[in-house]
Design an enzyme around this catalytic site. Structure first.
Site, PDB file in Angstrom:
ATOM      1  N   ASP A  25      24.278  35.051   7.081  1.00 35.94           N
ATOM      2  CA  ASP A  25      24.419  35.315   5.656  1.00 35.94           C
ATOM      3  C   ASP A  25      24.439  33.987   4.902  1.00 35.94           C
ATOM      4  O   ASP A  25      25.321  33.153   5.129  1.00 35.94           O
ATOM      5  CB  ASP A  25      25.719  36.093   5.415  1.00 35.94           C
ATOM      6  CG  ASP A  25      25.852  36.605   3.993  1.00 35.94           C
ATOM      7  OD1 ASP A  25      24.912  36.423   3.198  1.00 35.94           O
ATOM      8  OD2 ASP A  25      26.907  37.196   3.675  1.00 35.94           O
ATOM      9  N   ARG A  68      32.314  36.812  -9.769  1.00 42.06           N
ATOM     10  CA  ARG A  68      31.098  37.483 -10.226  1.00 42.06           C
ATOM     11  C   ARG A  68      31.467  38.578 -11.211  1.00 42.06           C
ATOM     12  O   ARG A  68      32.525  39.199 -11.107  1.00 42.06           O
ATOM     13  CB  ARG A  68      30.347  38.097  -9.050  1.00 42.06           C
ATOM     14  CG  ARG A  68      29.647  37.096  -8.152  1.00 42.06           C
ATOM     15  CD  ARG A  68      29.006  37.798  -6.986  1.00 42.06           C
ATOM     16  NE  ARG A  68      28.074  38.839  -7.411  1.00 42.06           N
ATOM     17  CZ  ARG A  68      27.667  39.847  -6.641  1.00 42.06           C
ATOM     18  NH1 ARG A  68      28.142  39.987  -5.419  1.00 42.06           N
ATOM     19  NH2 ARG A  68      26.802  40.727  -7.084  1.00 42.06           N
ATOM     20  N   ASP A 164      19.122  37.370   1.261  1.00 35.13           N
ATOM     21  CA  ASP A 164      20.021  36.300   1.721  1.00 35.13           C
ATOM     22  C   ASP A 164      20.690  36.577   3.057  1.00 35.13           C
ATOM     23  O   ASP A 164      21.689  35.945   3.392  1.00 35.13           O
ATOM     24  CB  ASP A 164      21.086  36.010   0.656  1.00 35.13           C
ATOM     25  CG  ASP A 164      21.975  37.214   0.364  1.00 35.13           C
ATOM     26  OD1 ASP A 164      21.721  38.301   0.906  1.00 35.13           O
ATOM     27  OD2 ASP A 164      22.924  37.057  -0.436  1.00 35.13           O
ATOM     28  N   GLU A 165      20.156  37.493   3.844  1.00 32.27           N
ATOM     29  CA  GLU A 165      20.771  37.757   5.141  1.00 32.27           C
ATOM     30  C   GLU A 165      19.746  38.262   6.148  1.00 32.27           C
ATOM     31  O   GLU A 165      18.717  38.825   5.791  1.00 32.27           O
ATOM     32  CB  GLU A 165      21.924  38.764   5.004  1.00 32.27           C
ATOM     33  CG  GLU A 165      21.510  40.101   4.457  1.00 32.27           C
ATOM     34  CD  GLU A 165      22.681  41.058   4.288  1.00 32.27           C
ATOM     35  OE1 GLU A 165      23.651  40.973   5.059  1.00 32.27           O
ATOM     36  OE2 GLU A 165      22.608  41.905   3.377  1.00 32.27           O
TER      37      GLU A 165
END
Length: 302
Positions: A25, A68, A164-165
């Site tokens: 990740d 976030r 992203d992983e």
């Protein structure tokens, strides 16, 4: 072969327990991309904004309370010096000509529609014009494919899970190490894997073959992460386990830029300390059902 990672239904119980699966990740990926692109030191608090909201926050900013989905104003009150980089936007309001490269990229991505010229760089929290421009994620897609290319060059079985992983099945690599390395070399791989890796419950490679395989997998994982860092400049966190679900849970345990191994004995403790509902893709009732199913399979004393 991604099917080996995602669909192990043809394997018996013994084969499943011998599998070694890694989940990788990228740490705060959008923020890493922007910091690298702009030459900003990783220690500087940085967030990526889309319009007035934050969609990615690096760890220095997180440690100071920025999260976030805060808006820029709220985040700036917490960290006045926070660097806010707007996602790339494209449109026809800043010069009139069409950016052909952007058009080609965004034609293949539902998240980045619209064509035009990029905006001038803004890092002060100012929002772009939402009415005349569209978000483009091409910057992150390109970085992602560089990472995936680095993984594919290094690993036989890679499954891209998202931008992203990725999952990597290193069972064959572990099998090859056990079959071809001498005892001293294997012991060194095991020691290195244990040294570089956190664990929910300490691995016992001297008494458990399964833990020994995980330790070798951890050694492989550390090498993969180092290779990606060298090739792309991006850090990744890793999880090592006998299946995808546990590997994914493990990778989130010791972020950023670290790795964690999870043996079968650690399942109950992991569920108690890290609810699956907190893991991306396992929210709400689905996470509750997964937790209940694993307890039925492994039992409280596993």
């Amino acid at each position: 072969d991604a099917r080996d990672i995602g669909h192990p239904g043809s394997m018996d119980a013994s084969q499943l327990q011998r599998r070694v699966v890694i989940h990788l990740d990228l740490d705060c990926f959008y923020a890493q991309v922007e910091a690298k692109r702009l030459g900003i030191d990783p220690s500087v608090p940085l967030a990526v904004q889309q319009w007035s909201g934050l969609i990615a926050v690096n760890y220095p900013a997180r440690h100071r309370g920025v999260k976030r989905h805060l808006n820029v104003t709220e985040a700036k009150k917490l960290v006045p010096e926070l660097v806010c980089v707007h996602v790339e936007t494209i449109g026809d309001d800043e010069g009139g000509h069409v950016d052909a490269e952007a058009a080609e990229d965004d034609a293949h991505d539902v998240a980045g529609v619209g064509v035009g010229v990029p905006t001038a760089e803004k890092t002060d929290g100012t929002s772009h014009d939402k009415q005349s421009r569209k978000v483009s994620l091409r910057r992150y897609r390109r970085a992602s494919w560089r990472v995936m290319s680095a993984l594919a060059d290094r690993c036989e079985h890679v499954e891209r899970a998202s931008i992203d992983e990725a999952y990597v099945d290193v069972t064959r690599e572990v099998d090859a190490a056990v079959a071809t390395a001498n005892a001293a070399e294997i012991d060194e791989m095991v020691r290195d894997g244990v040294r570089r890796t956190g664990a929910v419950v300490p691995l016992t490679p001297s008494t458990s073959e399964h833990d020994r395989r995980l330790a070798i997998g951890a050694h492989v994982c550390a090498g993969i992460r180092a290779s990606v860092l060298e090739r792309t400049g991006f850090t990744m966190s890793g999880g090592i386990a006998h299946n995808k679900m546990l590997a994914k849970l493990a990778s989130a345990r010791n972020k950023p830029n670290r790795q964690t191994a999870v043996s079968r004995r650690a399942v109950t403790e992991m569920m108690e300390s890290l609810p699956m509902r907190s893991i991306k893709g396992l929210g709400g009732k689905l996470g509750e059902k997964v937790e209940a199913a694993l307890r039925r399979v492994f039992g409280e004393g596993s």
